[in-house]
Scaffold this active site. Structure first.
Site, PDB file in Angstrom:
ATOM      1  N   ASP A 164      31.603  22.824  55.861  1.00  6.23           N
ATOM      2  CA  ASP A 164      31.156  22.374  54.542  1.00  6.23           C
ATOM      3  C   ASP A 164      30.840  23.590  53.669  1.00  6.23           C
ATOM      4  OD1 ASP A 164      31.083  19.414  54.231  1.00  6.23           O
ATOM      5  OD2 ASP A 164      29.976  19.530  56.097  1.00  6.23           O
ATOM      6  N   THR A 165      29.593  24.009  53.633  1.00  3.79           N
ATOM      7  CA  THR A 165      29.244  25.184  52.822  1.00  3.79           C
ATOM      8  C   THR A 165      29.567  26.487  53.542  1.00  3.79           C
ATOM      9  OG1 THR A 165      26.973  25.328  53.687  1.00  3.79           O
ATOM     10  CG2 THR A 165      27.359  23.894  51.778  1.00  3.79           C
ATOM     11  N   ILE A 204      34.658  20.377  60.938  1.00  2.00           N
ATOM     12  CA  ILE A 204      34.711  20.618  59.502  1.00  2.00           C
ATOM     13  C   ILE A 204      33.726  21.713  59.092  1.00  2.00           C
ATOM     14  CG2 ILE A 204      32.995  18.819  58.988  1.00  2.00           C
ATOM     15  CD1 ILE A 204      34.704  18.193  56.444  1.00  2.00           C
ATOM     16  N   LYS A 242      27.422  27.859  55.646  1.00  2.39           N
ATOM     17  CA  LYS A 242      26.154  28.504  55.997  1.00  2.39           C
ATOM     18  C   LYS A 242      25.835  28.387  57.482  1.00  2.39           C
ATOM     19  CE  LYS A 242      24.071  27.739  51.436  1.00  2.39           C
ATOM     20  NZ  LYS A 242      22.993  27.047  50.694  1.00  2.39           N
ATOM     21  N   THR A 243      25.963  27.180  58.019  1.00  2.00           N
ATOM     22  CA  THR A 243      25.632  26.983  59.433  1.00  2.00           C
ATOM     23  C   THR A 243      26.567  27.775  60.337  1.00  2.00           C
ATOM     24  OG1 THR A 243      24.745  24.768  58.997  1.00  2.00           O
ATOM     25  CG2 THR A 243      25.358  25.270  61.255  1.00  2.00           C
TER      26      THR A 243
END
Length: 216
Positions: free
Chosen positions: A135-136, A133, A138-139
């Site tokens: 999410d934002t 998944i 960023k990672t």
């Protein structure tokens, strides 16, 4: 980037638990089913075809992001290997596993990567990152920047899910299964609640009783 994905709207009608089978020990904890297992598998099969068509007949190194990406990666590779056996083009597959520490070094702009012995082996190779998944975003953006320093020939991402979050960076993977609302989900091997619910086949929404029952 492939624009092919299934978008689940915010007002999407959820499936009742009465219509599906799941482990008896979760009967009082599952509120509803967001994505049934059969739909997940069918979507992954099509993603495998898109990935296979997007690569030339050469090798591909699959980087599975643990823990969450394992079930998705397993099913995705199963379908790619199936296509290899039944088409005129065959892609040799390699597999490695990574753990990405959520902490991001803001100064260097990198994430801490655990698991692989030597990332320099990625140089000159076609690399497919398999994640459960986004999410934002960023990672993943930082991970791509970090892995890019090892000079792979190509670097792409396949993610089963992406959330519609107001704080998203706007990052989109190359291959995407489903876009979902910004809600907490569990199931299908990778999506847990305090390490429970990984033994569900469907992607589900846990009810309040389940959250209390399995809280740490």
């Amino acid at each position: 980037m492939s624009e092919s994905f299934i978008k689940i709207e915010d007002d999407y009608k959820l499936y009742s638990t009465e219509h599906f089978s799941f482990p008896r020990h979760y009967e009082d904890s599952i509120g509803s089913i967001l994505i049934p297992h059969g739909l997940i598998v069918d979507r992954i099969e099509r993603m495998a075809r898109d990935i296979h068509e997007g690569f030339e007949a050469e090798s591909m190194t699959v980087l599975c992001i643990l823990k969450g990406g394992f079930r998705f990666c397993q099913d995705l590779m199963h379908f790619i290997k199936q296509i290899n056996r039944n088409s005129g083009k065959s892609i040799q597959l390699g597999l490695d596993f990574l753990r990405v520490k959520s902490y991001i070094n803001e100064k260097s702009g990198e994430v801490k990567i655990l698991g692989s012995d030597d990332l320099s082996q990625l140089k000159g190779k076609n690399v497919l990152i398999v994640e459960d998944i986004i999410d934002t975003g960023k990672t993943m953006e930082k991970l791509l920047a970090t892995l890019g320093k090892f000079e792979p020939k190509s670097l792409k991402v396949a993610s089963l899910l992406i959330k519609r979050r107001p704080d998203s960076t706007g990052y989109r993977p190359d291959y995407l299964g489903f876009e979902i609302p910004n809600i907490w989900i569990s199931g299908y091997g990778g999506f847990d609640y305090n390490e429970y619910f990984r033994d569900l086949d469907h992607i589900c929404i846990i009810n309040e009783h389940g959250k209390q029952k399995y809280s740490v």
